[in-house]
Motif scaffolding. Structure first.
Motif, PDB file in Angstrom:
ATOM      1  N   ARG A 189       2.716   2.118  -4.254  1.00 29.33           N
ATOM      2  CA  ARG A 189       1.772   2.847  -5.158  1.00 29.33           C
ATOM      3  C   ARG A 189       1.574   4.424  -4.931  1.00 29.33           C
ATOM      4  NH1 ARG A 189      -1.039   0.139  -9.058  1.00 29.33           N
ATOM      5  NH2 ARG A 189      -0.644  -2.222  -9.128  1.00 29.33           N
ATOM      6  N   GLU A 190       1.420   4.674  -3.595  1.00 24.10           N
ATOM      7  CA  GLU A 190       1.184   6.073  -3.134  1.00 24.10           C
ATOM      8  C   GLU A 190       1.602   6.382  -1.787  1.00 24.10           C
ATOM      9  OE1 GLU A 190      -3.770   6.336  -2.577  1.00 24.10           O
ATOM     10  OE2 GLU A 190      -2.558   6.551  -4.706  1.00 24.10           O
ATOM     11  N   GLU A 191       1.815   7.625  -1.514  1.00 24.21           N
ATOM     12  CA  GLU A 191       2.331   8.028  -0.061  1.00 24.21           C
ATOM     13  C   GLU A 191       1.339   7.555   1.077  1.00 24.21           C
ATOM     14  OE1 GLU A 191       3.306  12.317   1.618  1.00 24.21           O
ATOM     15  OE2 GLU A 191       4.251  11.729  -0.252  1.00 24.21           O
ATOM     16  N   THR A 192       0.208   7.821   0.657  1.00 26.92           N
ATOM     17  CA  THR A 192      -0.932   7.589   1.735  1.00 26.92           C
ATOM     18  C   THR A 192      -1.231   6.033   1.980  1.00 26.92           C
ATOM     19  OG1 THR A 192      -2.579   7.905  -0.097  1.00 26.92           O
ATOM     20  CG2 THR A 192      -2.352  10.005   1.000  1.00 26.92           C
ATOM     21  N   ASN A 193      -0.692   5.350   1.172  1.00 29.99           N
ATOM     22  CA  ASN A 193      -0.857   3.861   1.368  1.00 29.99           C
ATOM     23  C   ASN A 193      -0.024   3.420   2.518  1.00 29.99           C
ATOM     24  OD1 ASN A 193      -2.025   1.310   0.798  1.00 29.99           O
ATOM     25  ND2 ASN A 193      -0.391   0.782  -0.583  1.00 29.99           N
ATOM     26  N   VAL A 194       1.071   4.221   2.824  1.00 28.17           N
ATOM     27  CA  VAL A 194       2.172   3.672   4.001  1.00 28.17           C
ATOM     28  C   VAL A 194       1.495   3.892   5.079  1.00 28.17           C
ATOM     29  CG1 VAL A 194       4.314   4.065   4.729  1.00 28.17           C
ATOM     30  CG2 VAL A 194       4.183   4.059   2.346  1.00 28.17           C
TER      31      VAL A 194
ATOM     32  N   VAL B 188       7.673  -2.163   5.532  1.00 28.81           N
ATOM     33  CA  VAL B 188       7.051  -1.068   5.105  1.00 28.81           C
ATOM     34  C   VAL B 188       5.662  -1.695   5.209  1.00 28.81           C
ATOM     35  CG1 VAL B 188       6.255   0.507   3.312  1.00 28.81           C
ATOM     36  CG2 VAL B 188       8.451   0.043   3.598  1.00 28.81           C
ATOM     37  N   ASN B 189       4.904  -1.275   6.403  1.00 29.78           N
ATOM     38  CA  ASN B 189       3.310  -1.740   6.423  1.00 29.78           C
ATOM     39  C   ASN B 189       2.395  -1.054   5.631  1.00 29.78           C
ATOM     40  OD1 ASN B 189       4.066  -3.874   8.159  1.00 29.78           O
ATOM     41  ND2 ASN B 189       4.182  -2.415   9.889  1.00 29.78           N
ATOM     42  N   LEU B 190       1.692  -1.737   4.557  1.00 26.00           N
ATOM     43  CA  LEU B 190       0.781  -0.872   3.709  1.00 26.00           C
ATOM     44  C   LEU B 190      -0.907  -1.277   3.948  1.00 26.00           C
ATOM     45  CD1 LEU B 190       2.266  -1.986   0.453  1.00 26.00           C
ATOM     46  CD2 LEU B 190       2.753  -0.069   1.631  1.00 26.00           C
ATOM     47  N   ARG B 191      -1.499   0.093   3.776  1.00 23.17           N
ATOM     48  CA  ARG B 191      -2.998  -0.285   4.235  1.00 23.17           C
ATOM     49  C   ARG B 191      -3.365  -1.290   3.185  1.00 23.17           C
ATOM     50  NH1 ARG B 191      -1.703   4.886   5.425  1.00 23.17           N
ATOM     51  NH2 ARG B 191      -2.450   5.690   7.595  1.00 23.17           N
ATOM     52  N   THR B 192      -3.103  -1.243   1.654  1.00 22.92           N
ATOM     53  CA  THR B 192      -3.372  -2.127   0.873  1.00 22.92           C
ATOM     54  C   THR B 192      -2.292  -2.551   0.017  1.00 22.92           C
ATOM     55  OG1 THR B 192      -4.342  -0.561  -0.582  1.00 22.92           O
ATOM     56  CG2 THR B 192      -5.797  -1.161   0.801  1.00 22.92           C
ATOM     57  N   ILE B 193      -2.458  -3.406  -0.883  1.00 16.88           N
ATOM     58  CA  ILE B 193      -1.619  -3.962  -2.021  1.00 16.88           C
ATOM     59  C   ILE B 193      -2.561  -4.506  -3.156  1.00 16.88           C
ATOM     60  CG2 ILE B 193      -1.286  -6.113  -1.345  1.00 16.88           C
ATOM     61  CD1 ILE B 193       1.824  -5.608  -2.296  1.00 16.88           C
ATOM     62  N   ARG B 194      -2.146  -4.097  -4.313  1.00 16.37           N
ATOM     63  CA  ARG B 194      -3.001  -4.417  -5.495  1.00 16.37           C
ATOM     64  C   ARG B 194      -2.352  -5.659  -6.080  1.00 16.37           C
ATOM     65  NH1 ARG B 194      -7.594  -2.673  -6.534  1.00 16.37           N
ATOM     66  NH2 ARG B 194      -7.399  -2.919  -8.965  1.00 16.37           N
ATOM     67  N   ILE B 195      -3.323  -6.818  -6.207  1.00 19.41           N
ATOM     68  CA  ILE B 195      -2.931  -8.058  -6.917  1.00 19.41           C
ATOM     69  C   ILE B 195      -3.954  -8.229  -7.924  1.00 19.41           C
ATOM     70  CG2 ILE B 195      -2.747 -10.523  -6.690  1.00 19.41           C
ATOM     71  CD1 ILE B 195      -1.542 -10.226  -3.873  1.00 19.41           C
TER      72      ILE B 195
ATOM     73  N   GLU C  57      -6.801  -7.159 -10.320  1.00 16.67           N
ATOM     74  CA  GLU C  57      -7.623  -6.078  -9.795  1.00 16.67           C
ATOM     75  C   GLU C  57      -7.989  -6.158  -8.692  1.00 16.67           C
ATOM     76  OE1 GLU C  57      -9.881  -9.653 -10.605  1.00 16.67           O
ATOM     77  OE2 GLU C  57      -8.094  -8.730 -11.614  1.00 16.67           O
ATOM     78  N   LYS C  58      -7.746  -6.737  -7.384  1.00 15.13           N
ATOM     79  CA  LYS C  58      -8.143  -6.781  -5.892  1.00 15.13           C
ATOM     80  C   LYS C  58      -6.953  -6.168  -5.239  1.00 15.13           C
ATOM     81  CE  LYS C  58     -10.881 -10.308  -7.344  1.00 15.13           C
ATOM     82  NZ  LYS C  58     -12.190 -10.211  -7.279  1.00 15.13           N
ATOM     83  N   SER C  59      -7.704  -5.483  -4.330  1.00 18.36           N
ATOM     84  CA  SER C  59      -7.129  -4.605  -3.287  1.00 18.36           C
ATOM     85  C   SER C  59      -6.990  -5.386  -1.955  1.00 18.36           C
ATOM     86  CB  SER C  59      -7.785  -3.433  -3.168  1.00 18.36           C
ATOM     87  OG  SER C  59      -6.914  -2.451  -2.231  1.00 18.36           O
ATOM     88  N   ILE C  60      -5.829  -5.813  -1.728  1.00 23.70           N
ATOM     89  CA  ILE C  60      -5.754  -6.758  -0.226  1.00 23.70           C
ATOM     90  C   ILE C  60      -5.259  -5.856   0.673  1.00 23.70           C
ATOM     91  CG2 ILE C  60      -4.673  -8.689   0.686  1.00 23.70           C
ATOM     92  CD1 ILE C  60      -6.094  -9.068  -2.093  1.00 23.70           C
ATOM     93  N   ALA C  61      -5.967  -6.061   1.890  1.00 23.77           N
ATOM     94  CA  ALA C  61      -5.596  -5.144   3.276  1.00 23.77           C
ATOM     95  C   ALA C  61      -4.298  -5.624   3.783  1.00 23.77           C
ATOM     96  CB  ALA C  61      -6.657  -5.214   4.156  1.00 23.77           C
ATOM     97  N   ARG C  62      -3.796  -4.787   4.376  1.00 27.46           N
ATOM     98  CA  ARG C  62      -2.805  -4.941   5.514  1.00 27.46           C
ATOM     99  C   ARG C  62      -1.386  -5.704   4.980  1.00 27.46           C
ATOM    100  NH1 ARG C  62      -7.756  -5.903   8.702  1.00 27.46           N
ATOM    101  NH2 ARG C  62      -7.457  -7.924   8.510  1.00 27.46           N
TER     102      ARG C  62
ATOM    103  N   ILE D 283      -2.666 -15.221  -7.597  1.00 28.00           N
ATOM    104  CA  ILE D 283      -1.433 -14.859  -6.961  1.00 28.00           C
ATOM    105  C   ILE D 283      -0.139 -15.268  -7.740  1.00 28.00           C
ATOM    106  CG2 ILE D 283      -0.305 -15.109  -4.790  1.00 28.00           C
ATOM    107  CD1 ILE D 283      -3.076 -15.427  -3.367  1.00 28.00           C
ATOM    108  N   TYR D 284      -0.132 -16.513  -8.192  1.00 26.73           N
ATOM    109  CA  TYR D 284       1.237 -16.758  -8.686  1.00 26.73           C
ATOM    110  C   TYR D 284       1.537 -15.946 -10.045  1.00 26.73           C
ATOM    111  CZ  TYR D 284       4.424 -19.433 -11.402  1.00 26.73           C
ATOM    112  OH  TYR D 284       5.451 -19.897 -12.368  1.00 26.73           O
ATOM    113  N   CYS D 285       0.544 -15.575 -10.847  1.00 25.64           N
ATOM    114  CA  CYS D 285       0.658 -14.820 -12.049  1.00 25.64           C
ATOM    115  C   CYS D 285       1.132 -13.620 -11.563  1.00 25.64           C
ATOM    116  CB  CYS D 285      -0.679 -14.892 -12.762  1.00 25.64           C
ATOM    117  SG  CYS D 285      -1.122 -16.187 -13.671  1.00 25.64           S
ATOM    118  N   TRP D 286       0.408 -12.720 -10.478  1.00 20.23           N
ATOM    119  CA  TRP D 286       1.126 -11.516 -10.007  1.00 20.23           C
ATOM    120  C   TRP D 286       2.491 -11.621  -9.692  1.00 20.23           C
ATOM    121  CZ3 TRP D 286       2.592 -10.807  -4.916  1.00 20.23           C
ATOM    122  CH2 TRP D 286       2.999  -9.205  -4.644  1.00 20.23           C
ATOM    123  N   ALA D 287       3.066 -12.614  -8.922  1.00 14.67           N
ATOM    124  CA  ALA D 287       4.241 -12.652  -8.388  1.00 14.67           C
ATOM    125  C   ALA D 287       5.250 -12.886  -9.713  1.00 14.67           C
ATOM    126  CB  ALA D 287       4.498 -13.879  -7.474  1.00 14.67           C
TER     127      ALA D 287
END
Length: 138
Positions: A31-36, A71-78, A80-85, A119-123
């Motif tokens: 999503r964005e640079e600051t998320n890496v 690539v380790n992310l601070r968060t990922i969007r699934i 409308e939710k934002s999941i950490a790490r 989660i299945y719908c997101w995938a």
């Protein structure tokens, strides 16, 4: 709708990502640079400028070298939710590139993502968006 077991790791494996879609998929997940938080290839740091450069991922997608990137992310969007790490793992072998997304079930619970259906719908959405024929959830 089944509840997630909240004591482990979830892995979404997107098999045989088409080379023309790898860069868009990885950048969409980031999503964005600051998320890496951190990125490595074969255990060596990847500069952030490269991580965010579609040309880097395009070269990897057609490379003859077997390789692995994390690539380790601070968060990922699934949904409308934002999941950490979250961790994105890109594995290139032969002419095949697989992408895995790893999440802690504890982090899913903390984000109030409690059902496997979401989660299945997101995938499934990711698979359709990037023309991936097969994905697995483990």
């Amino acid at each position: 709708m089944s509840s997630l077991r909240m004591d482990g790791l979830l892995e979404f494996l997107f098999e045989r990502v088409p080379p023309k879609h790898l860069a868009a998929m990885v950048l969409d997940l980031i999503r964005e640079e600051t998320n890496v938080d951190e990125a490595t290839r074969r255990g060596i740091d990847i500069p952030l400028m490269s991580v965010m450069d579609p040309a880097f991922w395009n070269r990897l997608a057609i490379s003859d070298d077997d390789t692995m990137c994390h690539v380790n992310l601070r968060t990922i969007r699934i949904e409308e939710k934002s999941i950490a790490r979250a961790t994105i793992m890109i594995v290139r072998y032969g002419e095949i590139t697989d992408v895995s997304v790893l999440l802690s079930t504890t982090d899913c619970r903390q984000a109030n993502l409690l059902t496997s259906k979401k989660i299945y719908c997101w995938a499934r959405t990711i698979s359709k968006k990037f023309d991936i024929d097969n994905f697995l959830v483990a």
